[in-house]
Design a protein around this motif. Structure first.
Motif, PDB file in Angstrom:
ATOM      1  N   ALA A 332       0.855  -1.078  -0.100  1.00 58.25           N
ATOM      2  CA  ALA A 332      -0.067   0.024   0.022  1.00 58.25           C
ATOM      3  C   ALA A 332       0.784   1.335  -0.051  1.00 58.25           C
ATOM      4  CB  ALA A 332      -1.081   0.015   1.293  1.00 58.25           C
ATOM      5  N   GLN A 333       1.729   1.329   0.906  1.00 61.38           N
ATOM      6  CA  GLN A 333       2.751   2.398   0.956  1.00 61.38           C
ATOM      7  C   GLN A 333       3.334   2.679  -0.499  1.00 61.38           C
ATOM      8  OE1 GLN A 333       5.259   1.234   4.346  1.00 61.38           O
ATOM      9  NE2 GLN A 333       3.691   2.153   6.030  1.00 61.38           N
ATOM     10  N   ASN A 334       4.105   1.544  -1.131  1.00 69.88           N
ATOM     11  CA  ASN A 334       4.681   1.716  -2.309  1.00 69.88           C
ATOM     12  C   ASN A 334       3.843   2.125  -3.452  1.00 69.88           C
ATOM     13  OD1 ASN A 334       7.048   0.466  -1.191  1.00 69.88           O
ATOM     14  ND2 ASN A 334       6.819  -1.474  -1.902  1.00 69.88           N
ATOM     15  N   ALA A 335       2.466   1.732  -3.384  1.00 68.92           N
ATOM     16  CA  ALA A 335       1.328   2.207  -4.527  1.00 68.92           C
ATOM     17  C   ALA A 335       1.327   3.746  -4.280  1.00 68.92           C
ATOM     18  CB  ALA A 335      -0.083   1.498  -4.089  1.00 68.92           C
ATOM     19  N   PHE A 336       1.139   4.005  -2.902  1.00 76.49           N
ATOM     20  CA  PHE A 336       1.074   5.651  -2.764  1.00 76.49           C
ATOM     21  C   PHE A 336       2.546   6.348  -3.198  1.00 76.49           C
ATOM     22  CE2 PHE A 336       2.048   9.352   0.008  1.00 76.49           C
ATOM     23  CZ  PHE A 336       0.983  10.245  -0.186  1.00 76.49           C
ATOM     24  N   ASP A 337       3.619   5.711  -2.722  1.00 77.55           N
ATOM     25  CA  ASP A 337       4.804   6.592  -3.165  1.00 77.55           C
ATOM     26  C   ASP A 337       4.882   6.629  -4.507  1.00 77.55           C
ATOM     27  OD1 ASP A 337       5.402   6.876  -0.588  1.00 77.55           O
ATOM     28  OD2 ASP A 337       7.115   5.290  -0.717  1.00 77.55           O
ATOM     29  N   GLU A 338       4.505   5.711  -5.443  1.00 74.13           N
ATOM     30  CA  GLU A 338       4.508   5.664  -6.861  1.00 74.13           C
ATOM     31  C   GLU A 338       3.647   6.634  -7.453  1.00 74.13           C
ATOM     32  OE1 GLU A 338       3.971   2.544 -10.829  1.00 74.13           O
ATOM     33  OE2 GLU A 338       3.513   1.962  -8.699  1.00 74.13           O
ATOM     34  N   GLN A 424      -1.408   7.527   5.299  1.00 69.76           N
ATOM     35  CA  GLN A 424      -1.638   6.304   5.490  1.00 69.76           C
ATOM     36  C   GLN A 424      -3.162   6.020   4.876  1.00 69.76           C
ATOM     37  OE1 GLN A 424       0.679   3.640   6.553  1.00 69.76           O
ATOM     38  NE2 GLN A 424      -0.940   2.708   5.462  1.00 69.76           N
ATOM     39  N   VAL A 425      -4.223   6.791   5.026  1.00 67.86           N
ATOM     40  CA  VAL A 425      -5.595   6.410   4.658  1.00 67.86           C
ATOM     41  C   VAL A 425      -5.517   6.673   2.948  1.00 67.86           C
ATOM     42  CG1 VAL A 425      -7.681   7.776   4.269  1.00 67.86           C
ATOM     43  CG2 VAL A 425      -6.736   7.583   6.669  1.00 67.86           C
ATOM     44  N   LEU A 426      -4.557   7.432   2.423  1.00 65.87           N
ATOM     45  CA  LEU A 426      -4.762   7.712   0.858  1.00 65.87           C
ATOM     46  C   LEU A 426      -3.984   6.528   0.504  1.00 65.87           C
ATOM     47  CD1 LEU A 426      -3.661  11.375   0.507  1.00 65.87           C
ATOM     48  CD2 LEU A 426      -5.996  10.108   0.081  1.00 65.87           C
ATOM     49  N   ALA A 427      -2.847   5.654   1.279  1.00 65.16           N
ATOM     50  CA  ALA A 427      -2.101   4.638   0.850  1.00 65.16           C
ATOM     51  C   ALA A 427      -3.132   3.457   0.886  1.00 65.16           C
ATOM     52  CB  ALA A 427      -0.830   4.359   1.629  1.00 65.16           C
ATOM     53  N   ASP A 428      -3.910   3.080   1.646  1.00 67.12           N
ATOM     54  CA  ASP A 428      -4.694   2.356   1.963  1.00 67.12           C
ATOM     55  C   ASP A 428      -5.803   2.278   0.544  1.00 67.12           C
ATOM     56  OD1 ASP A 428      -3.314   1.047   4.005  1.00 67.12           O
ATOM     57  OD2 ASP A 428      -4.869   1.872   5.599  1.00 67.12           O
ATOM     58  N   GLN A 432      -6.256  -0.342  -2.478  1.00 66.78           N
ATOM     59  CA  GLN A 432      -7.668  -1.113  -2.606  1.00 66.78           C
ATOM     60  C   GLN A 432      -8.066  -0.985  -3.861  1.00 66.78           C
ATOM     61  OE1 GLN A 432     -10.527   0.270   0.398  1.00 66.78           O
ATOM     62  NE2 GLN A 432     -11.831  -1.638  -0.350  1.00 66.78           N
ATOM     63  N   ARG A 433      -8.193   0.379  -4.412  1.00 66.32           N
ATOM     64  CA  ARG A 433      -8.613   0.588  -5.884  1.00 66.32           C
ATOM     65  C   ARG A 433      -7.884  -0.118  -6.985  1.00 66.32           C
ATOM     66  NH1 ARG A 433      -7.993   5.692  -7.094  1.00 66.32           N
ATOM     67  NH2 ARG A 433      -7.201   6.559  -5.224  1.00 66.32           N
ATOM     68  N   LEU A 434      -6.707   0.142  -6.790  1.00 71.81           N
ATOM     69  CA  LEU A 434      -5.810  -0.680  -7.871  1.00 71.81           C
ATOM     70  C   LEU A 434      -6.047  -2.161  -7.848  1.00 71.81           C
ATOM     71  CD1 LEU A 434      -2.282   1.575  -7.519  1.00 71.81           C
ATOM     72  CD2 LEU A 434      -4.181   1.495  -9.209  1.00 71.81           C
ATOM     73  N   SER A 435      -6.149  -2.744  -6.891  1.00 71.43           N
ATOM     74  CA  SER A 435      -6.372  -4.180  -6.659  1.00 71.43           C
ATOM     75  C   SER A 435      -7.717  -4.593  -7.157  1.00 71.43           C
ATOM     76  CB  SER A 435      -6.152  -4.429  -5.069  1.00 71.43           C
ATOM     77  OG  SER A 435      -5.060  -4.148  -4.365  1.00 71.43           O
ATOM     78  N   LEU A 436      -8.449  -3.740  -7.258  1.00 70.37           N
ATOM     79  CA  LEU A 436      -9.844  -4.155  -7.732  1.00 70.37           C
ATOM     80  C   LEU A 436      -9.723  -4.156  -9.283  1.00 70.37           C
ATOM     81  CD1 LEU A 436     -12.258  -2.475  -5.416  1.00 70.37           C
ATOM     82  CD2 LEU A 436     -11.688  -4.710  -5.363  1.00 70.37           C
TER      83      LEU A 436
END
Length: 437
Positions: A332-338, A424-428, A432-436
């Motif tokens: 989740a953190q890596n997705a946010f960082d990207e 952290q909220v934005l990372a989660d 979640q959106r990218l996983s769907l």
């Protein structure tokens, strides 16, 4: 005909009389009546022909030697090309006879922007320049300064081109850049506070990053200083981590690579976080002076517009930074960082375009006291070009970013904790959106 040739000719005449006495009869009024044409023809030898041949050769040599050398064709960099009359001929007589693409390409090569954008700059500055009682036409003075900014020329080089004194070129440069950085700044560098612009900016960043409500990306760049004053106290403060002397430029850009905040306050040896904390933008944001009305709900968490920066900036409620610089967090953190770094790329490209358009920022050759206003003036001109959708030049490549994560100040702790929770909220949410998908 010079004196040496006359003496040579006189000596040659005496030699001719000695070789052929009958020739002297031609100049004797007492004997010319008794000399018939036939006697003259029969008595004349080859000496007269020799005389006139040699005389002709000598005359040609003398004429050639004394003839002034023809000047070579004028060089493309002669001062006549940059005179007021030459500029006036180009801007008023030839400009409308040219096809628009060719016209604007030529204007960009000379002054860094197209002819329509140039006329916009002139019209906005003309009333202020008129008050200065400058002896040069306003458009000519602006063109001269723009050529210096776009080509990175020194005052001496411009002075030679335009047949002016270097001090006058510096004076005009200071005047024009001061007007750009003060009179035009409020019109062309503005925080996206209006509802329409704010929504356009946040929506566009969301398409780029998949993160909601980003209103800008912040970054810092070093502007190399060509020469420091000799008696400057603490000159080492201007030595940056990359090994050259500089002043720092901090900018915040939107999705169109238009700057909506510019700050030039720190020497090169100061870190990015310190420069940011010394800026007016920081003080306005941390005091709550700037309040964006748009609020989105993410997992029950109200998210107001925020800016994004790299790890060299402090994590705050209005400034979000990556979890790590090397993508060593959880998924989740890596997705946010990207996503965040995609947003940061916008401001990196904006800085590259800025330095690509205005080469003087690659090696600042104005006095240190005038460096800040010159830098800000270039930022104003950059925005003008972006708004007019000028062709983007080759991007100037910046050195690789470096620096430590800044410590949190006591006065920032509440903003830090809120920013940490928001990140952290934005990372989660993004994970979640990218996983769907």
């Amino acid at each position: 005909m010079d004196q040496s040739f006359l003496i040579m000719l006189s000596n040659l005449l005496h030699l001719q009389n000695h070789l052929d006495p009958t020739t002297s009869l031609l100049s004797d009024s007492t004997t010319t009546t008794s000399a018939t044409p036939s006697s003259l023809l029969t008595s004349t030898s080859a000496a007269p022909l020799l005389f006139f041949t040699i005389a002709s050769v000598l005359s040609y040599i003398s004429t050639t030697r004394n003839k002034p050398q023809s000047s070579p064709p004028p060089s493309p960099t002669t001062t006549s090309q940059y005179s007021v009359s030459a500029f006036r001929a180009l801007s008023t007589e030839r400009i409308w006879a040219m096809e628009a693409p060719l016209r604007d390409a030529q204007w960009r090569s000379l002054y860094g922007l197209s002819y329509p954008v140039f006329t916009t700059v002139v019209e906005k500055l003309k009333p202020y320049i008129a008050q200065s009682n400058l002896s040069l036409p306003s458009d000519y003075a602006v063109a001269m300064v723009l050529s210096r900014l776009s080509l990175g020329l020194s005052a001496k080089t411009v002075a030679k081109r335009y047949s002016l004194e270097p001090y006058l070129v510096s004076k005009i440069t200071n005047m024009v850049t001061r007007l750009l950085s003060t009179k035009l700044y409020p019109e062309f560098i503005k925080i996206p506070a209006g509802r329409r612009r704010l929504h356009e900016t946040t929506n566009s960043f969301a398409e780029i990053t998949s993160l909601p409500n980003i209103c800008g990306a912040i970054d810092n760049t070093h502007v190399r200083i060509h020469k420091l004053p000799p008696n400057l106290p603490n000159p080492n403060l201007y030595m940056n981590a990359y090994g050259f002397r500089s002043v720092q430029l901090q900018v915040v850009a939107d999705h169109k690579k238009i700057f909506w905040d510019v700050c030039v306050k720190a020497p090169g040896g100061v870190d990015d976080a310190t420069h940011f904390r010394d800026s007016l933008l920081y003080n306005r944001l941390i005091s709550g002076d700037i309040v964006w009305e748009k609020v989105v709900n993410v997992k029950g968490h109200p998210v107001r517009p925020y800016i994004v920066g790299d790890w060299c900036y402090p994590l705050l409620s209005f400034l979000l930074t990556p979890f790590s610089w090397n993508r060593m967090g959880n998924p989740a953190q890596n997705a946010f960082d990207e996503g965040l770094m995609k947003g940061r790329k916008v401001v990196e490209e904006a800085i590259g375009l800025l330095k690509g358009r205005w080469s003087i920022l690659q090696d600042m050759n104005v006095g240190l006291n005038h460096a800040p206003q010159t830098i800000v003036a270039c930022c104003v001109l950059h925005n003008l070009c972006q708004i007019a959708r000028e062709p983007e030049p080759e991007v100037w490549n910046e050195p690789e970013e470096s620096g430590a994560v800044p410590r949190v100040l006591e006065s920032e702790k509440s903003h830090y904790y809120f920013g940490e929770s928001l990140r952290q909220v934005l990372a989660d949410d993004i994970y979640q959106r990218l996983s769907l998908r």
